[in-house]
Design a protein around this motif. Structure first.
Motif, PDB file in Angstrom:
ATOM      1  N   ASP A 114       0.844  -1.197   0.000  1.00 50.34           N
ATOM      2  CA  ASP A 114       0.000   0.000   0.000  1.00 50.34           C
ATOM      3  C   ASP A 114       0.877   1.244   0.000  1.00 50.34           C
ATOM      4  OD1 ASP A 114      -0.840  -0.458   3.497  1.00 50.34           O
ATOM      5  OD2 ASP A 114       0.923   0.464   2.588  1.00 50.34           O
ATOM      6  N   SER A 115       0.274   2.399   0.237  1.00 48.30           N
ATOM      7  CA  SER A 115       0.981   3.664   0.080  1.00 48.30           C
ATOM      8  C   SER A 115       2.073   3.886   1.129  1.00 48.30           C
ATOM      9  CB  SER A 115      -0.006   4.831   0.143  1.00 48.30           C
ATOM     10  OG  SER A 115      -0.701   4.810   1.379  1.00 48.30           O
ATOM     11  N   SER A 116       2.155   3.019   2.130  1.00 41.78           N
ATOM     12  CA  SER A 116       3.218   3.170   3.116  1.00 41.78           C
ATOM     13  C   SER A 116       4.550   2.662   2.607  1.00 41.78           C
ATOM     14  CB  SER A 116       2.848   2.431   4.406  1.00 41.78           C
ATOM     15  OG  SER A 116       2.745   1.042   4.161  1.00 41.78           O
ATOM     16  N   TYR A 117       4.523   1.930   1.497  1.00 37.37           N
ATOM     17  CA  TYR A 117       5.750   1.397   0.935  1.00 37.37           C
ATOM     18  C   TYR A 117       6.368   2.372  -0.054  1.00 37.37           C
ATOM     19  CZ  TYR A 117       4.501  -3.152   2.880  1.00 37.37           C
ATOM     20  OH  TYR A 117       4.191  -4.175   3.726  1.00 37.37           O
ATOM     21  N   GLU A 118       7.638   2.129  -0.352  1.00 37.62           N
ATOM     22  CA  GLU A 118       8.328   2.959  -1.334  1.00 37.62           C
ATOM     23  C   GLU A 118       7.947   2.524  -2.733  1.00 37.62           C
ATOM     24  OE1 GLU A 118      12.546   3.006  -0.930  1.00 37.62           O
ATOM     25  OE2 GLU A 118      12.861   3.703  -2.974  1.00 37.62           O
TER      26      GLU A 118
END
Lengths: 113, 114
Positions: A97-101
């Motif tokens: 999700d958006s927490s990853y790079e």
């Protein structure tokens, strides 16, 4: 270094030609993206994919189309290139999700004459 | 409207000097903020990533700060080198986005002179 590849790196082509920009990643990421970037400007999302057989249009309207037949491959096609398509095209992939790079490829610099 | 604004637009410094780049954002709900370095003709490469609870993060000579209350971030480069010449892009992600939606600034073009 991210294992995401784009070919060609540079392309000069005449108006009306059909072109396909290749993007592939060997990391097994489900989510993949295409961005368009003009010099000195921000990246604009033009296409994205959640996985195989999933493709969606992004924020910026684009005459290009994409396909996702295999996880590792996300090609972008222009049926009839025009000078207004001259830009840099960046492919990216995301493992979750958006927490990853988000990992970016090196880009394709397209010039349509 | 979710936006990311960066300043200055361009910056020239001498080798060995320090500099600070600024980023203001209005993205909500906020998930994380990244600073990327983009060399000319290349794809962006991540330097740092900070979540809501982090207010500083370092990566070698790069130190990023985040003030989630004022929605501001800075990237400080220490003892600049010629290889630091690049565009530095601030990127903000909204919370809970399964798309992985990112909002990009236009970047600060840094030039380091010998």
């Amino acid at each position: 270094e991210a294992d995401i590849y784009q070919t060609p790196r540079y392309l000069v082509i005449g108006t009306g030609k059909k072109i396909t920009l290749e993007c592939s990643q060997t990391m097994g990421h489900d989510k993949m993206y295409w961005y368009q970037q003009d010099p000195g400007m921000e990246l604009h999302l033009i296409h994205y994919s959640y996985g195989v057989n999933s493709t969606e249009k992004g924020d910026l309207s684009s005459e290009s189309t994409v396909s996702r037949i295999r996880t590792e491959h996300f090609p972008l096609t222009l049926e009839s290139a025009r000078p207004s398509h001259t830009s840099q095209y960046l492919c990216a992939s995301l493992p979750g999700d958006s927490s990853y790079e988000q990992y970016f490829g090196p880009g394709t610099r397209l010039t349509v004459t | 409207k979710n936006q990311v604004e960066q300043s200055p637009q361009s910056l020239i410094i001498l080798e060995g000097k320090n500099c600070t780049l600024q980023c203001n954002y209005t993205v909500s709900p906020f998930s994380n903020l990244r600073w990327y370095k983009q060399d000319t003709g290349r794809g962006p490469v991540s330097l740092t990533i900070m979540t809501f609870s982090e207010n500083t993060k370092s990566n070698g000579r790069y130190t990023a700060t985040l003030d989630a209350d004022t929605k501001q971030s800075s990237l400080h480069i220490t003892a600049s080198q010629l290889s630091d010449s690049a565009s530095y892009i601030c990127v903000v992600s909204d919370r809970g986005s399964t798309l992985g939606r990112l909002y990009f600034g236009r970047g600060t073009q840094l030039t380091v002179w010998p």
